[in-house]
Write an enzyme that holds these catalytic residues in place. Structure first.
Site, short mmCIF file in Angstrom:
data_model
loop_
_atom_site.label_atom_id
_atom_site.label_comp_id
_atom_site.label_asym_id
_atom_site.label_seq_id
_atom_site.Cartn_x
_atom_site.Cartn_y
_atom_site.Cartn_z
N SER A 199 38.59 16.06 -37.42
CA SER A 199 39.81 15.27 -37.59
C SER A 199 40.98 16.08 -37.06
O SER A 199 41.01 17.31 -37.24
CB SER A 199 40.02 14.96 -39.08
OG SER A 199 41.36 14.55 -39.31
N LEU A 224 43.49 15.91 -29.44
CA LEU A 224 42.10 15.51 -29.23
C LEU A 224 41.11 16.61 -29.58
O LEU A 224 41.37 17.80 -29.37
CB LEU A 224 41.90 15.08 -27.77
CG LEU A 224 42.80 13.93 -27.31
CD1 LEU A 224 42.54 13.61 -25.84
CD2 LEU A 224 42.60 12.68 -28.17
N MET A 263 45.43 8.94 -31.25
CA MET A 263 46.77 9.47 -31.56
C MET A 263 46.90 10.91 -31.02
O MET A 263 47.80 11.64 -31.43
CB MET A 263 47.03 9.44 -33.07
CG MET A 263 47.01 8.01 -33.61
SD MET A 263 48.00 7.77 -35.09
CE MET A 263 47.24 8.91 -36.21
N GLN A 288 39.02 1.22 -40.70
CA GLN A 288 39.77 0.83 -39.50
C GLN A 288 38.88 0.07 -38.53
O GLN A 288 39.28 -0.96 -37.96
CB GLN A 288 40.34 2.08 -38.83
CG GLN A 288 40.88 1.86 -37.43
CD GLN A 288 41.54 3.11 -36.89
OE1 GLN A 288 42.64 3.44 -37.30
NE2 GLN A 288 40.88 3.80 -35.97
N HIS A 304 36.98 12.65 -30.61
CA HIS A 304 37.62 11.78 -29.62
C HIS A 304 36.83 11.81 -28.30
O HIS A 304 36.61 10.78 -27.67
CB HIS A 304 39.04 12.25 -29.32
CG HIS A 304 39.98 12.20 -30.47
ND1 HIS A 304 40.50 13.34 -31.05
CD2 HIS A 304 40.54 11.15 -31.14
CE1 HIS A 304 41.32 13.00 -32.03
NE2 HIS A 304 41.37 11.68 -32.11
N GLY A 325 35.87 5.08 -33.61
CA GLY A 325 34.94 5.96 -34.31
C GLY A 325 34.61 5.47 -35.71
O GLY A 325 35.47 4.91 -36.40
P1 AMP Z 1 42.83 9.14 -34.16
O1 AMP Z 1 43.38 9.92 -33.01
O2 AMP Z 1 42.59 9.96 -35.38
O3 AMP Z 1 43.57 7.86 -34.40
O4 AMP Z 1 41.37 8.70 -33.71
C1 AMP Z 1 41.15 7.97 -32.52
C2 AMP Z 1 39.74 7.43 -32.51
O5 AMP Z 1 38.83 8.53 -32.57
C3 AMP Z 1 39.46 6.55 -33.74
O6 AMP Z 1 38.66 5.45 -33.32
C4 AMP Z 1 38.72 7.48 -34.64
O7 AMP Z 1 37.84 6.82 -35.53
C5 AMP Z 1 37.94 8.32 -33.65
N1 AMP Z 1 37.56 9.59 -34.26
C6 AMP Z 1 38.37 10.51 -34.83
N2 AMP Z 1 37.65 11.53 -35.35
C7 AMP Z 1 36.35 11.25 -35.09
C8 AMP Z 1 35.10 11.90 -35.39
N3 AMP Z 1 35.04 13.05 -36.04
N4 AMP Z 1 33.95 11.29 -34.98
C9 AMP Z 1 33.98 10.11 -34.32
N5 AMP Z 1 35.12 9.45 -34.03
C10 AMP Z 1 36.28 10.00 -34.40
#
Ligand code: AMP
Length: 291
Positions: free
Chosen positions: A185, A33, A30, A153, A37, A147
């Site tokens: 995050s 980054l 989303m 999820q 990510h 992740g």
């Molecule tokens: P998001 O942009 O939050 O939807 O995350 C996109 C992808 O990045 C998802 O598969 C998340 O689980 C992964 N992700 C987000 N934060 C982390 C993190 N701290 N460590 C590993 N993967 C992550």
């Protein structure tokens, strides 16, 4: 690196890569980054010859009243980061392009989508399952990366892929943490210094469960209480749930006699924090017992 906004352009770019017999990876995000990510992106670059990253703040996975409108967005910075990683294609569709106005079909993940996060965030996992199915259908990657940060999820996506016979390998990546232990995050930018200090109780609670397990405690309720008492020391935190669960079904466990997952969700101010860790009982870790 190419950036496209339409499904047709994305399909065409991937078809061109396929014509060159390249393997294709997808990393759905989303945006906003961070290094979490980018760890997924690096893993994708190591596994495939053509790497697609989608940057799409998916409106259907936000419940009413959640932060869809204010969710951090910085596509220019995201593009710079992705170019530096050697990504081939960035797919940035608009919400209006992703979803036809009369779209009516959604992917319902079933019981797995209704507990924990699904209970607190009504409709969240149907939104996730639907958008991931659409992205997989548009890009048709050999492998897609998710992740462990969003552990439920990840399990929902695995179920969707298995139950709908989607031809893709789901790869996961461990949680990337800041030096202070907090899981990275996009929403961490919301935290004030005081809130961030309070947020440390979340990874500390997971450490407490892992520590108690290492000392021989296997009763899941006792481990949950150990987590809850660490969280309770932080009055600024409002706990949504702590749970010790089966790593795939996410059903609560009574005893940690095989690998399990500890889950935590809490709010600090207006920000929701989720975190988790693997729990491996010592005997299993040493390879002595395996049911
Ligand atoms: P998001 O942009 O939050 O939807 O995350 C996109 C992808 O990045 C998802 O598969 C998340 O689980 C992964 N992700 C987000 N934060 C982390 C993190 N701290 N460590 C590993 N993967 C992550």
């Amino acid at each position: 690196m190419e950036r496209v906004g339409s499904k047709a352009e994305a399909r065409k770019a991937v078809a061109d890569a396929r014509a060159e017999h390249k393997t294709v990876a997808l990393v759905p995000t989303m945006g906003a980054l961070h290094d979490g990510h980018l760890a997924l992106v690096r893993a994708a670059c190591a596994r495939a010859e053509y790497v697609v990253v989608s940057v799409f703040v998916n409106p259907t996975q936000f419940a009413p009243g959640e932060d869809y409108d204010t969710y951090p967005r910085d596509i220019d910075h995201d593009m710079e980061l992705l170019a530096a990683e050697g990504v081939d294609l960035v797919f940035t569709p608009s919400a209006a392009h992703m979803y036809a106005e009369d779209a009516s079909v959604t992917v319902e993940p079933g019981p797995l989508g209704n507990r924990w996060e699904g209970e607190v965030r009504s409709g969240h996992f149907a939104g996730v399952a639907t958008v991931v199915t659409k992205l997989l259908s548009i890009v048709r990657p050999d492998i897609a990366f998710f992740g462990e940060k969003d552990y439920q999820q990840l399990q929902v996506v695995r179920r969707v892929v298995a139950d709908l016979d989607l031809q893709v390998t789901v790869a996961s990546h461990p949680i990337v943490r800041d030096r202070d232990g907090l899981a990275l995050s996009s929403r961490n930018v919301y935290l004030s210094a005081e809130e961030r200090a309070a947020a440390h109780a979340v990874p500390a609670a997971l450490d407490a469960a892992a520590g108690a397990l290492a000392w021989g405690e296997r009763d899941a309720r006792v481990l949950e209480r150990a987590m809850a008492s660490v969280l309770a020391e932080e009055p600024a935190l409002a706990v949504d749930y702590v749970a010790i669960v089966h790593p795939a079904s996410l059903e609560p466990l009574e005893t940690v006699d095989r690998p399990a997952r500890a889950l935590v969700a809490a709010r600090v101010g207006a920000t929701r924090l989720i975190d988790n860790c693997e729990l491996v009982p010592p005997a299993v870790a040493e390879g002595e017992v395996r049911a």
